[in-house]
Every structure is written in structure tokens, then in C-alpha cells.
Design a protein around this motif. Structure first.
Motif, PDB file in Angstrom:
ATOM      1  N   TRP A  23      15.248  11.125  14.787  1.00 13.92           N
ATOM      2  CA  TRP A  23      15.171  10.078  13.763  1.00 13.92           C
ATOM      3  C   TRP A  23      16.565   9.560  13.428  1.00 13.92           C
ATOM      4  CZ3 TRP A  23      12.328   6.676  11.250  1.00 13.92           C
ATOM      5  CH2 TRP A  23      12.792   6.161  10.042  1.00 13.92           C
ATOM      6  N   GLU A  24      17.477  10.472  13.096  1.00 17.58           N
ATOM      7  CA  GLU A  24      18.820  10.061  12.671  1.00 17.58           C
ATOM      8  C   GLU A  24      19.640   9.477  13.825  1.00 17.58           C
ATOM      9  OE1 GLU A  24      20.171   9.850   9.700  1.00 17.58           O
ATOM     10  OE2 GLU A  24      18.497  10.751   8.624  1.00 17.58           O
ATOM     11  N   ALA A  25      19.740  10.235  14.929  1.00 13.69           N
ATOM     12  CA  ALA A  25      20.646   9.860  16.011  1.00 13.69           C
ATOM     13  C   ALA A  25      20.133   8.694  16.855  1.00 13.69           C
ATOM     14  CB  ALA A  25      20.922  11.068  16.909  1.00 13.69           C
ATOM     15  N   ALA A  26      18.858   8.727  17.204  1.00 15.12           N
ATOM     16  CA  ALA A  26      18.332   7.708  18.118  1.00 15.12           C
ATOM     17  C   ALA A  26      17.741   6.502  17.389  1.00 15.12           C
ATOM     18  CB  ALA A  26      17.275   8.323  19.037  1.00 15.12           C
ATOM     19  N   ILE A  27      16.839   6.764  16.457  1.00 12.89           N
ATOM     20  CA  ILE A  27      16.123   5.653  15.819  1.00 12.89           C
ATOM     21  C   ILE A  27      17.003   4.933  14.801  1.00 12.89           C
ATOM     22  CG2 ILE A  27      14.130   5.026  14.406  1.00 12.89           C
ATOM     23  CD1 ILE A  27      12.618   7.341  15.815  1.00 12.89           C
ATOM     24  N   CYS A  28      17.665   5.675  13.924  1.00 14.19           N
ATOM     25  CA  CYS A  28      18.480   5.017  12.888  1.00 14.19           C
ATOM     26  C   CYS A  28      19.820   4.527  13.414  1.00 14.19           C
ATOM     27  CB  CYS A  28      18.691   5.966  11.709  1.00 14.19           C
ATOM     28  SG  CYS A  28      17.174   6.298  10.801  1.00 14.19           S
ATOM     29  N   ARG A  29      20.584   5.419  14.067  1.00 14.34           N
ATOM     30  CA  ARG A  29      21.922   5.008  14.528  1.00 14.34           C
ATOM     31  C   ARG A  29      21.890   4.322  15.892  1.00 14.34           C
ATOM     32  NH1 ARG A  29      23.285  10.188  12.503  1.00 14.34           N
ATOM     33  NH2 ARG A  29      23.555  10.961  14.625  1.00 14.34           N
ATOM     34  N   GLY A  30      21.188   4.902  16.842  1.00 15.24           N
ATOM     35  CA  GLY A  30      21.174   4.359  18.201  1.00 15.24           C
ATOM     36  C   GLY A  30      20.545   2.983  18.309  1.00 15.24           C
ATOM     37  N   LEU A  31      19.562   2.728  17.482  1.00 20.14           N
ATOM     38  CA  LEU A  31      18.877   1.432  17.509  1.00 20.14           C
ATOM     39  C   LEU A  31      19.268   0.540  16.331  1.00 20.14           C
ATOM     40  CD1 LEU A  31      15.317   2.644  18.585  1.00 20.14           C
ATOM     41  CD2 LEU A  31      17.056   1.537  20.017  1.00 20.14           C
ATOM     42  N   ALA A  32      20.341   0.883  15.644  1.00 24.72           N
ATOM     43  CA  ALA A  32      20.797   0.093  14.495  1.00 24.72           C
ATOM     44  C   ALA A  32      21.038  -1.351  14.926  1.00 24.72           C
ATOM     45  CB  ALA A  32      22.080   0.691  13.925  1.00 24.72           C
ATOM     46  N   GLY A  33      20.702  -2.272  14.042  1.00 26.69           N
ATOM     47  CA  GLY A  33      20.872  -3.687  14.338  1.00 26.69           C
ATOM     48  C   GLY A  33      19.676  -4.317  15.018  1.00 26.69           C
ATOM     49  N   ARG A  34      18.706  -3.508  15.380  1.00 25.74           N
ATOM     50  CA  ARG A  34      17.484  -4.015  16.011  1.00 25.74           C
ATOM     51  C   ARG A  34      16.320  -3.811  15.053  1.00 25.74           C
ATOM     52  NH1 ARG A  34      18.696  -0.833  21.520  1.00 25.74           N
ATOM     53  NH2 ARG A  34      20.441  -2.096  22.166  1.00 25.74           N
ATOM     54  N   THR A  35      15.304  -4.604  15.217  1.00 25.93           N
ATOM     55  CA  THR A  35      14.077  -4.386  14.461  1.00 25.93           C
ATOM     56  C   THR A  35      13.331  -3.244  15.122  1.00 25.93           C
ATOM     57  OG1 THR A  35      13.954  -6.704  13.820  1.00 25.93           O
ATOM     58  CG2 THR A  35      11.903  -5.428  13.734  1.00 25.93           C
ATOM     59  N   ARG A  36      13.015  -2.221  14.341  1.00 25.56           N
ATOM     60  CA  ARG A  36      12.301  -1.053  14.848  1.00 25.56           C
ATOM     61  C   ARG A  36      10.945  -0.965  14.158  1.00 25.56           C
ATOM     62  NH1 ARG A  36      17.471   1.721  12.796  1.00 25.56           N
ATOM     63  NH2 ARG A  36      17.228  -0.191  11.639  1.00 25.56           N
ATOM     64  N   VAL A  37       9.892  -0.897  14.945  1.00 24.62           N
ATOM     65  CA  VAL A  37       8.546  -0.745  14.415  1.00 24.62           C
ATOM     66  C   VAL A  37       8.064   0.624  14.873  1.00 24.62           C
ATOM     67  CG1 VAL A  37       6.196  -1.639  14.391  1.00 24.62           C
ATOM     68  CG2 VAL A  37       8.138  -3.227  14.536  1.00 24.62           C
ATOM     69  N   LEU A  38       7.852   1.515  13.910  1.00 26.27           N
ATOM     70  CA  LEU A  38       7.456   2.892  14.207  1.00 26.27           C
ATOM     71  C   LEU A  38       6.061   3.150  13.665  1.00 26.27           C
ATOM     72  CD1 LEU A  38       8.095   5.852  15.071  1.00 26.27           C
ATOM     73  CD2 LEU A  38       9.067   6.153  12.780  1.00 26.27           C
ATOM     74  N   ALA A  39       5.142   3.467  14.548  1.00 28.46           N
ATOM     75  CA  ALA A  39       3.805   3.893  14.134  1.00 28.46           C
ATOM     76  C   ALA A  39       3.857   5.417  14.003  1.00 28.46           C
ATOM     77  CB  ALA A  39       2.770   3.491  15.174  1.00 28.46           C
ATOM     78  N   THR A  40       3.529   5.935  12.818  1.00 31.12           N
ATOM     79  CA  THR A  40       3.612   7.385  12.616  1.00 31.12           C
ATOM     80  C   THR A  40       2.760   7.824  11.437  1.00 31.12           C
ATOM     81  OG1 THR A  40       5.142   9.244  12.380  1.00 31.12           O
ATOM     82  CG2 THR A  40       5.640   7.279  11.100  1.00 31.12           C
ATOM     83  N   HIS A  41       2.439   9.107  11.430  1.00 21.33           N
ATOM     84  CA  HIS A  41       1.775   9.736  10.293  1.00 21.33           C
ATOM     85  C   HIS A  41       2.786  10.548   9.498  1.00 21.33           C
ATOM     86  CE1 HIS A  41      -2.524   9.141  11.479  1.00 21.33           C
ATOM     87  NE2 HIS A  41      -1.900   8.824  12.599  1.00 21.33           N
ATOM     88  N   GLN A  42       4.013  10.596   9.954  1.00 18.51           N
ATOM     89  CA  GLN A  42       5.038  11.428   9.331  1.00 18.51           C
ATOM     90  C   GLN A  42       5.704  10.661   8.186  1.00 18.51           C
ATOM     91  OE1 GLN A  42       7.421  13.763  11.939  1.00 18.51           O
ATOM     92  NE2 GLN A  42       5.900  13.663  13.556  1.00 18.51           N
ATOM     93  N   VAL A  43       5.091  10.755   7.026  1.00 16.70           N
ATOM     94  CA  VAL A  43       5.504   9.961   5.872  1.00 16.70           C
ATOM     95  C   VAL A  43       6.845  10.390   5.290  1.00 16.70           C
ATOM     96  CG1 VAL A  43       3.138   9.339   5.282  1.00 16.70           C
ATOM     97  CG2 VAL A  43       4.169  11.385   4.276  1.00 16.70           C
ATOM     98  N   GLN A  44       7.389  11.530   5.708  1.00 15.92           N
ATOM     99  CA  GLN A  44       8.674  11.969   5.165  1.00 15.92           C
ATOM    100  C   GLN A  44       9.802  10.990   5.479  1.00 15.92           C
ATOM    101  OE1 GLN A  44       7.013  13.569   7.622  1.00 15.92           O
ATOM    102  NE2 GLN A  44       8.388  14.667   9.005  1.00 15.92           N
ATOM    103  N   TYR A  45       9.617  10.146   6.483  1.00 12.89           N
ATOM    104  CA  TYR A  45      10.654   9.186   6.851  1.00 12.89           C
ATOM    105  C   TYR A  45      10.540   7.871   6.073  1.00 12.89           C
ATOM    106  CZ  TYR A  45      11.350  12.494  10.604  1.00 12.89           C
ATOM    107  OH  TYR A  45      11.584  13.654  11.307  1.00 12.89           O
ATOM    108  N   CYS A  46       9.454   7.662   5.376  1.00  6.39           N
ATOM    109  CA  CYS A  46       9.219   6.382   4.698  1.00  6.39           C
ATOM    110  C   CYS A  46      10.236   6.077   3.601  1.00  6.39           C
ATOM    111  CB  CYS A  46       7.813   6.342   4.106  1.00  6.39           C
ATOM    112  SG  CYS A  46       6.528   6.259   5.366  1.00  6.39           S
ATOM    113  N   SER A  47      10.797   7.094   2.966  1.00  6.94           N
ATOM    114  CA  SER A  47      11.743   6.857   1.877  1.00  6.94           C
ATOM    115  C   SER A  47      13.183   6.724   2.371  1.00  6.94           C
ATOM    116  CB  SER A  47      11.657   7.986   0.847  1.00  6.94           C
ATOM    117  OG  SER A  47      11.998   9.222   1.454  1.00  6.94           O
ATOM    118  N   HIS A  48      13.413   6.837   3.665  1.00  3.82           N
ATOM    119  CA  HIS A  48      14.758   6.742   4.235  1.00  3.82           C
ATOM    120  C   HIS A  48      15.307   5.327   4.036  1.00  3.82           C
ATOM    121  CE1 HIS A  48      17.920   6.663   7.261  1.00  3.82           C
ATOM    122  NE2 HIS A  48      17.917   7.991   7.193  1.00  3.82           N
TER     123      HIS A  48
END
Length: 112
Positions: A23-48
Motif C-alpha cells: 500500500w505505502e511503497a507501491a500504491i501510494c508512493r510508486g503510483l503517486a501523481g496518477r489516478t488510482r482506482v482500488l477495488a477492495t474490502h480492506q476498509v483500513q485504507y479508506c482513511s489514508h
């Protein structure tokens, strides 16, 4: 790279520690500047802070709620309840992860 990246539940197969790292290294930092659409049931990331909008689907697959984490909370949307037992599983995973990290740290202090 692509301006929009679609991710279909890529975190579900990972344990809590690896999932957090991806989540931190690839999705947030690695893909920063791009629109990211994540389908998930893992709600712990929703408040990030990297999460701008959350789309909650209803049981029929239609859009039930849309907004930021704060907007959904203000409207009384309980993401934990919507995801079922995921919130409880997350707490158990976090506790287990902390125990594993403590054990690993202890193992490093004890040479073979």
C-alpha cells in the motif's frame, strides 16, 4: 505510464505486513501523481490521506455512497459494518503482526 491505474483487490492475498508495505511503497508512493482506482474490502485504507474519494457499492452492485472518508462518516456510513468482519480481522492481523515483529527482533538479537 498510464494516467489511470485500476487495481482489483490486489491487497486481499497479502498478509497484514506485506499488504501495508505494498500500500505505502507501491500504491501510494510508486503510483503517486496518477489516478488510482482500488477495488477492495480492506476498509483500513479508506482513511489514508492518499484516498480522495470512496465509492461504496450496495448488495446489488449499484453505487450506494460516494464521498471522502470524512464525508461518509459525517453521513453515518459505517465502512467497517459494510465490510462485515473485516474490521475485526484487521485488528487481529495488526496484533499478530506486532507479535511477529517482536519475535523477529528477538531472533535477530540471538545469533545462531
Amino acid at each position: 505510464g498510464a494516467d489511470v491505474v485500476l487495481l482489483d483487490d490486489v491487497l486481499s492475498v497479502l498478509d497484514a505486513h506485506v499488504g501495508r508495505h505494498v500500500w505505502e511503497a507501491a500504491i501510494c508512493r510508486g503510483l503517486a501523481g496518477r489516478t488510482r482506482v482500488l477495488a477492495t474490502h480492506q476498509v483500513q485504507y479508506c482513511s489514508h490521506p492518499a484516498v480522495d474519494r470512496i465509492l461504496v457499492l450496495g448488495p446489488d452492485g449499484a453505487a450506494a455512497h460516494l464521498g471522502s472518508f470524512a464525508e461518509l462518516r459525517a453521513r453515518g456510513v459505517d465502512l467497517g459494518a459494510l465490510a462485515g468482519a473485516r474490521a475485526e480481522v484487521r485488528d487481529d492481523d495488526d496484533e499478530r503482526l506486532e507479535e511477529e515483529e517482536e519475535e523477529a527482533a528477538g531472533d535477530m538479537d540471538d545469533p545462531l
